[in-house]
Motif scaffolding. Structure first.
Motif, PDB file in Angstrom:
ATOM      1  N   THR A  79     -46.835 -28.466 -10.778  1.00 60.15           N
ATOM      2  CA  THR A  79     -45.521 -28.344 -10.127  1.00 60.15           C
ATOM      3  C   THR A  79     -44.539 -27.663 -11.060  1.00 60.15           C
ATOM      4  OG1 THR A  79     -45.919 -30.427  -8.940  1.00 60.15           O
ATOM      5  CG2 THR A  79     -43.624 -29.699  -9.090  1.00 60.15           C
ATOM      6  N   ASP A  88     -54.565 -31.201  -8.303  1.00 59.42           N
ATOM      7  CA  ASP A  88     -54.184 -32.535  -8.775  1.00 59.42           C
ATOM      8  C   ASP A  88     -54.622 -32.738 -10.217  1.00 59.42           C
ATOM      9  OD1 ASP A  88     -53.131 -33.212  -6.318  1.00 59.42           O
ATOM     10  OD2 ASP A  88     -55.015 -34.060  -5.578  1.00 59.42           O
ATOM     11  N   THR A 114     -51.128 -40.856 -12.146  1.00 62.02           N
ATOM     12  CA  THR A 114     -51.123 -39.919 -13.267  1.00 62.02           C
ATOM     13  C   THR A 114     -50.681 -40.613 -14.540  1.00 62.02           C
ATOM     14  OG1 THR A 114     -50.515 -38.176 -11.718  1.00 62.02           O
ATOM     15  CG2 THR A 114     -50.226 -37.672 -14.053  1.00 62.02           C
ATOM     16  N   ASP A 137     -45.883 -40.117 -11.347  1.00 54.73           N
ATOM     17  CA  ASP A 137     -46.760 -40.373 -10.204  1.00 54.73           C
ATOM     18  C   ASP A 137     -47.734 -41.519 -10.517  1.00 54.73           C
ATOM     19  OD1 ASP A 137     -48.238 -39.581  -7.687  1.00 54.73           O
ATOM     20  OD2 ASP A 137     -49.804 -39.258  -9.199  1.00 54.73           O
ATOM     21  N   THR A 171     -44.937 -31.845 -13.216  1.00 50.02           N
ATOM     22  CA  THR A 171     -46.287 -32.200 -12.775  1.00 50.02           C
ATOM     23  C   THR A 171     -46.524 -33.703 -12.877  1.00 50.02           C
ATOM     24  OG1 THR A 171     -47.120 -30.024 -13.392  1.00 50.02           O
ATOM     25  CG2 THR A 171     -48.749 -31.798 -13.258  1.00 50.02           C
ATOM     26  N   ASP A 185     -55.009 -35.718 -13.545  1.00 49.99           N
ATOM     27  CA  ASP A 185     -55.066 -37.144 -13.909  1.00 49.99           C
ATOM     28  C   ASP A 185     -54.109 -37.453 -15.040  1.00 49.99           C
ATOM     29  OD1 ASP A 185     -57.677 -37.655 -12.409  1.00 49.99           O
ATOM     30  OD2 ASP A 185     -58.265 -36.086 -13.819  1.00 49.99           O
ATOM     31  N   THR A 198     -45.229 -35.480  -9.763  1.00 49.05           N
ATOM     32  CA  THR A 198     -45.893 -35.288  -8.468  1.00 49.05           C
ATOM     33  C   THR A 198     -47.396 -35.543  -8.531  1.00 49.05           C
ATOM     34  OG1 THR A 198     -46.359 -32.959  -8.904  1.00 49.05           O
ATOM     35  CG2 THR A 198     -44.229 -33.478  -7.875  1.00 49.05           C
ATOM     36  N   GLY A 199     -47.985 -35.459  -9.728  1.00 46.63           N
ATOM     37  CA  GLY A 199     -49.433 -35.624  -9.848  1.00 46.63           C
ATOM     38  C   GLY A 199     -50.200 -34.346  -9.539  1.00 46.63           C
ATOM     39  N   ARG A 200     -49.520 -33.261  -9.306  1.00 37.64           N
ATOM     40  CA  ARG A 200     -50.207 -31.959  -9.142  1.00 37.64           C
ATOM     41  C   ARG A 200     -49.352 -30.881  -9.788  1.00 37.64           C
ATOM     42  NH1 ARG A 200     -48.003 -33.518  -4.423  1.00 37.64           N
ATOM     43  NH2 ARG A 200     -46.441 -32.103  -3.594  1.00 37.64           N
ATOM     44  N   ARG A 240     -58.792 -34.160 -15.496  1.00 37.81           N
ATOM     45  CA  ARG A 240     -58.054 -32.897 -15.486  1.00 37.81           C
ATOM     46  C   ARG A 240     -56.657 -33.132 -16.037  1.00 37.81           C
ATOM     47  NH1 ARG A 240     -59.070 -28.459 -12.552  1.00 37.81           N
ATOM     48  NH2 ARG A 240     -60.559 -29.524 -11.198  1.00 37.81           N
ATOM     49  N   ARG A 281     -50.572 -24.739  -7.036  1.00 40.00           N
ATOM     50  CA  ARG A 281     -49.702 -25.904  -6.807  1.00 40.00           C
ATOM     51  C   ARG A 281     -50.432 -27.060  -6.116  1.00 40.00           C
ATOM     52  NH1 ARG A 281     -45.298 -22.052  -5.813  1.00 40.00           N
ATOM     53  NH2 ARG A 281     -43.536 -22.533  -7.191  1.00 40.00           N
ATOM     54  N   GLU A 282     -51.632 -26.805  -5.602  1.00 38.71           N
ATOM     55  CA  GLU A 282     -52.371 -27.890  -4.915  1.00 38.71           C
ATOM     56  C   GLU A 282     -53.407 -28.550  -5.826  1.00 38.71           C
ATOM     57  OE1 GLU A 282     -53.876 -26.440  -1.186  1.00 38.71           O
ATOM     58  OE2 GLU A 282     -51.850 -25.922  -0.479  1.00 38.71           O
TER      59      GLU A 282
END
Lengths: 474, 198
Positions: free
Chosen positions: A460, A338, A371, A368, A453, A340, A456-458, A423, A335-336
């Motif tokens: 999720t 990130d 993103t 985000d 995701t 693009d 949030t940009g990561r 990513r 979940r951490e």
């Protein structure tokens, strides 16, 4: 001894059987695209052969097509030449083509079902490994290479030997926010990328029966990622309801005759499978991949694994190489991570239902700021349906890009690509090194995880978002 | 297709599992419409980005036998992967497990795939790393891999072996059975779909 569904379909298509030779299998439908066919047509010309059944053959343009500005000539001269070769070849050999701009154009595995060309009990091939998608209808459908494309064009048959039989049984009820994509990612993580090698997989059980046709296609689509050439699901009322009224579905008395036959297409109670795998749907959570093959996946609540934990040496080495390529550190919570870019689309998850699930999560919210989100419908028809439902507006209001139909960022053959080091969270099917663009890093996810995701940009899960409308398990 | 009977050459150890066809040749090289000339795309990302990649090492540059980890050729059905290996000078790939489509495409393109137990793959890796110039013979007629004092048997299905030994084209073989195909077509249910515009 009873027969499995796959064995029944296979046996019904044996043209010739002789000891010491492969069976000759009849092919009911041959789908063609621009990438794997030009050398096959050249082979026909060189040998002075024709296409035996142009009426059982259909072509479209998907891998090379740009998803912006689709009515202009393709800018890349090499891509353009390949698409033009398909146009010349289909015209010369009398094959129907759905070119860019046509209302029937789209990813080959999206348009077959949408037109009703994909029906239960058929044999379907295409020079594309994701042909297994069509197995969702109870068809025996598998990918072939270019030499076999030429063989089917010339003879409408293929030499084949019977595959081993595997049953993947998924029972129970999917939790909210968990989808067909999570089922298949969990299956592949469990049996590995070689687990289905030499097998046809039949997906069965109460959780499979509860799935829509779109969701069943997502599961069968990724059979190849488990090493199986084909995956299939017994046809039922859900299948018949999806097909009825589609352009190429049988009508009137033909429909009744077809349904009567289709109802016989299920594995006998005493059928024997060479291997059986069981999955408890209720235990599943959203899955994401952390590595560079589709078997390297984990529940989103997990952390990047430590390669030292793998007992098998080749798996340990593969994990080390994957972590290096993916620039990930063991122990990092998934979940951490990130991202693009978020890609929603492909023959795995580019259908209307996939877009609806994502749009429900994005409605009234913003992607985000750091993103980029690409939303690429799998076909022109999916695009038109989504626009009729106003989904395009939801995506663009959220800051996502709404594109034309094609394979897009699933593979680096068209302008939609990751840049080196970028990513993605992607609803496509392969997280191979460089698959989405040279140096790109891919995490495979479901449409719901893709949408969450993007917000949030990561990485999720929908359930991580406050007040999110969590989709029912589909 | 060129016939395959026996081949002797040097071998390169590719100590990786799950070598997918996107690694063998990336999608951008698939835009070409020719059937030859794919050697420039063969393992191009690893050749470009990893100086010590096995095929960048001069002692393995002329290898014609590739000895790879398990699950070689997974992923995309692209026969271009088989063509690229042939164009790059390889006649044989040895692994403990191949993806089905890659293996099937190999039989059509004239590239021999040999399945050996992982322990035998490891032994061969050790031998060719100790002596990269070691001649390795892959004998399809006798179904043996031979190097130094070692002989390892392998199995192929008899029909495929016959086709490879003779270099036969499948389409020509199938065309001999056109009457069977016509008979089958006369039995197909009328409601099956046709792809002509509805």
């Amino acid at each position: 001894m009873g027969q499995t569904l796959a064995q029944k379909v296979y046996e019904q298509h044996v043209v010739r059987r002789t000891a010491g030779e492969p069976d000759l299998l009849y092919i009911d439908l041959h789908l063609v695209h621009e990438v794997t066919s030009p050398q096959a047509f050249d082979g026909l010309r060189a040998a002075g052969r024709t296409v035996r059944r142009p009426d059982l053959t259909m072509a479209t343009e998907d891998h090379n097509v740009p998803t912006l500005d689709i009515l202009s000539p393709i800018a890349d001269p090499v891509s353009r030449a390949q698409v033009e070769a398909l146009r010349r070849n289909t015209a010369e050999f009398g094959i129907r083509l759905a070119p860019m701009g046509d209302r029937d154009q789209g990813i080959v595995h999206v348009i077959g079902p949408q037109l009703g060309l994909t029906q239960p009990g058929m044999t379907i091939v295409c020079g594309d490994s994701h042909t297994s998608t069509h197995g969702a209808f109870g068809a025996l459908a598998f990918g072939i290479g270019t030499s076999e494309v030429e063989h089917v064009l010339a003879t409408q048959t293929l030499p084949q030997v019977p595959a081993r039989q595997m049953a993947v049984t998924v029972d129970g009820e999917l939790p909210p926010g968990v989808s067909a994509k999570d089922i298949i990612l969990a299956v592949i993580a469990q049996i590995g990328t070689g687990g289905g090698q030499g097998h046809v997989i039949e997906y069965r059980g109460s959780a499979i029966e509860a799935l829509s046709m779109e969701a069943r296609m997502t599961i069968c689509n990724m059979s190849i990622e488990a090493g199986a050439r084909a995956g299939l699901i017994a046809p039922d009322q859900t299948t018949f309801d999806f097909l009825q009224g589609r352009p190429h579905a049988p009508q009137g008395a033909d429909w009744d005759a077809a349904v009567e036959h289709w109802r016989t297409l299920r594995s006998d109670d005493d059928a024997v499978f060479d291997r059986e795998v069981h999955i408890d749907a209720a235990s599943l959570t959203p899955y994401v991949t952390w590595g560079t093959n589709p078997g390297q996946g984990l529940p989103i609540g997990a952390s990047v694994p430590d390669p030292a934990q793998f007992a098998d040496e080749s798996e340990r080495k593969a994990a080390e190489q994957a972590l290096e390529y993916m620039a990930l550190t063991a122990g990092t919570p998934l979940r951490e991570i990130d991202v693009d870019t978020v890609f929603l689309g492909s023959c795995t998850n580019g259908r209307i239902e996939d877009l609806r699930v994502a749009a429900a999560l994005l409605r009234g919210k913003k992607v985000d700021a750091g993103t980029r989100m690409l939303v690429v419908p799998g076909s022109v028809a999916v695009k038109q349906q989504a626009e009729a439902e106003g989904l395009d507006q939801v995506f663009t209001d959220a800051g996502a890009e709404w594109r034309g139909a094609g394979c897009s960022m699933c593979l680096g053959m068209n302008p939609d690509q990751l840049k080196p080091g970028e990513r993605s969270a992607s609803t496509s099917n392969r997280n191979f090194q460089g698959r989405q663009g040279k140096g790109g890093r891919t995490h495979l996810v479901s449409p719901a995880v893709a949408a969450a995701t993007a917000l949030t940009g990561r990485l999720t899960a929908p359930a991580d978002l406050p007040d999110a409308p969590i989709p029912a398990g589909v | 297709m060129d016939a395959f009977t026996t081949h002797t050459g040097t071998a390169a150890p590719l100590r990786r599992s799950n070598v997918d066809t996107d690694q063998i040749i990336p999608a951008e090289y698939l835009k070409r419409i020719t059937r030859t000339g794919f050697e420039d795309g063969l393992f191009v990302a690893w050749r470009t980005n990893e100086p010590d990649f096995v095929l960048n090492q001069p002692q393995y540059a002329n290898a014609s036998i590739l000895v790879a980890g398990p699950d070689f050729g997974t992923g995309s059905s692209r026969e271009h992967a088989n063509w690229a290996l042939l164009d790059g000078g390889f006649r044989v790939v040895i692994s403990s497990r191949f993806a089905d489509i890659f293996r099937n495409n190999s039989t059509k393109a004239g590239l021999l795939t040999v399945i050996l137990p992982q322990a035998e793959v490891e032994a061969l890796w050790t031998a060719i790393e100790a002596d990269p110039a070691l001649p390795v013979t892959v004998d399809l007629q006798a179904e043996q891999v031979r190097y130094g004092a070692t002989t390892v048997p392998f199995q192929t299905d008899p029909y495929t072996r016959w086709r490879l030994l003779e270099g036969l084209d499948d389409v020509g073989l199938t065309e001999r059975h056109v009457e069977d195909i016509e008979a089958y077509e006369s039995r197909r249910p009328a409601w099956l779909p046709r792809a002509l515009p509805a």
